[in-house]
Design an enzyme around this catalytic site. Structure first.
Site, short mmCIF file in Angstrom:
data_model
loop_
_atom_site.label_atom_id
_atom_site.label_comp_id
_atom_site.label_asym_id
_atom_site.label_seq_id
_atom_site.Cartn_x
_atom_site.Cartn_y
_atom_site.Cartn_z
N ASP A 16 -5.55 32.98 41.73
CA ASP A 16 -5.28 31.91 42.68
C ASP A 16 -6.31 30.81 42.56
O ASP A 16 -7.53 31.09 42.56
CB ASP A 16 -5.37 32.45 44.12
N GLU A 61 7.19 33.35 49.44
CA GLU A 61 6.60 34.21 50.48
C GLU A 61 7.27 33.96 51.82
O GLU A 61 7.35 32.81 52.30
CB GLU A 61 5.08 33.96 50.58
N ASP A 96 -6.34 34.90 46.44
CA ASP A 96 -7.40 34.44 47.35
C ASP A 96 -7.36 35.25 48.65
O ASP A 96 -8.24 35.10 49.50
CB ASP A 96 -7.31 32.93 47.60
N SER A 97 -6.37 36.15 48.77
CA SER A 97 -6.38 37.13 49.87
C SER A 97 -7.62 38.01 49.77
O SER A 97 -7.94 38.74 50.71
CB SER A 97 -5.10 37.98 49.84
N GLU A 111 -0.65 26.86 45.55
CA GLU A 111 0.31 26.82 46.65
C GLU A 111 0.89 25.41 46.81
O GLU A 111 0.17 24.42 46.73
CB GLU A 111 -0.37 27.24 47.96
N LYS A 170 -2.38 30.29 39.93
CA LYS A 170 -1.36 30.08 40.98
C LYS A 170 -1.85 29.04 41.96
O LYS A 170 -3.01 29.09 42.40
CB LYS A 170 -1.04 31.40 41.69
O1 KIV Z 1 -3.41 35.87 47.65
C1 KIV Z 1 -2.43 36.63 47.67
O2 KIV Z 1 -2.54 37.84 47.91
C2 KIV Z 1 -1.12 36.05 47.42
C3 KIV Z 1 0.05 36.98 47.50
C4 KIV Z 1 0.38 37.21 48.92
C5 KIV Z 1 1.22 36.46 46.75
O3 KIV Z 1 -1.00 34.90 47.18
#
Ligand code: KIV
Length: 260
Positions: free
Chosen positions: A81, A178, A42-43, A112, A110
């Site tokens: 994510d 992280e 989600d980055s 969090e 993924k």
């Molecule tokens: O969204 C992302 O890029 C991440 C990584 C930093 C692990 O979750």
């Protein structure tokens, strides 16, 4: 690779590498690399769309990026994510969001944290959806915790260790750690039997992940301490475009070879 192969890699003490990817072109290049897995993070909200946090990523945005990456990834293991709050509105809503992302081609999801959505993680894993956890600095909790190293005190460190054990019990196949102190990540890695994938968590993890644009040295605004650029991507891109601009202005591009 698959989620099962990640577990096997830990048993074999084979290090795992992952990078983020958000688009088809880079996915094509990654399909030719030896990297073990791709995260559609989600980055994307920050790296691709220029937001100052990941909070604006939606299920629909993650679906579009996942579809593009899967088209280029050539069968590489793709994890996506689940974006902010998409797994916090009850199990049924979370399963609907997960369904969209799995239909988009993600092979694992993924999420969090763990407290408050244990039921979602359990239901996903029981439904055959491999779940990757994410502990330590959780960018989706930026308003609560900020972007800072987590688990520095013995209490907060013990809390992250507990959460890693809970993730394992709930059936997660791996966990991203992280921005936590390297000794803590090392302890967690020894304690749980699922692979730990570190980012800013030292060398004692079972694997490492970086944002692709960071490892390619393309981020001209900010470089976290944990990043090592493996290429001067910014210099290469800016230099190449300057060369193009100069060639256009000098009249040397296009030449005969580029003309019909
Ligand atoms: O969204 C992302 O890029 C991440 C990584 C930093 C692990 O979750």
């Amino acid at each position: 690779m698959s989620a099962a192969d990640f577990s096997q890699a830990k048993r074999d003490r084979r290090k795992l590498s992952m990078v983020t990817c958000y688009d088809y072109s880079f996915a094509r290049l990654l399909s030719k690399s030896t990297v073990d897995g791709i995260l559609v993070g989600d980055s994307a909200a920050m790296v691709v769309h220029g937001h100052n946090s990941t909070l604006s990523a939606s299920v629909d945005l993650m679906r579009l990026h996942t579809e593009a990456v899967v088209r280029g990834a050539g069968g590489k293991f793709v994890v996506t994510d689940m974006p902010f709050l998409s797994y916090r509105k009850g199990v049924a809503a979370a399963l609907d969001s997960a369904h969209v992302l799995i239909n988009a081609g993600a092979q694992a999801l993924k999420l969090e944290g763990v407290d408050g959505h244990e039921d979602v993680i359990e239901r996903l894993t029981q439904s055959g959806v491999p779940v990757m956890g994410h502990l330590g600095l959780q960018p989706q909790s930026v308003h609560a915790s900020g972007y800072r190293v987590q688990g520095r005190s013995s209490e907060t460190g013990a809390e992250i260790r507990r959460q890693a054990r809970v993730l394992q019990e709930l059936g997660a196949f791996a966990v991203v750690l992280e921005c936590i102190p390297a000794p803590l990540a090392h302890e967690i890695t020894a304690e749980v039997n699922i692979p730990t994938i570190g980012i800013g968590a030292g060398s004692g993890c079972d694997g490492q992940i970086l944002v692709l644009q960071d490892l390619l040295g393309m981020n001209i605004d900010f470089q976290p301490k944990f990043v090592r650029p493996f290429l001067d991507g910014a210099g290469s891109v800016i230099g190449a475009v300057a060369n193009f601009d100069a060639a256009v202005k000098a009249g040397s591009f296009p030449a005969l070879e580029q003309s019909y």
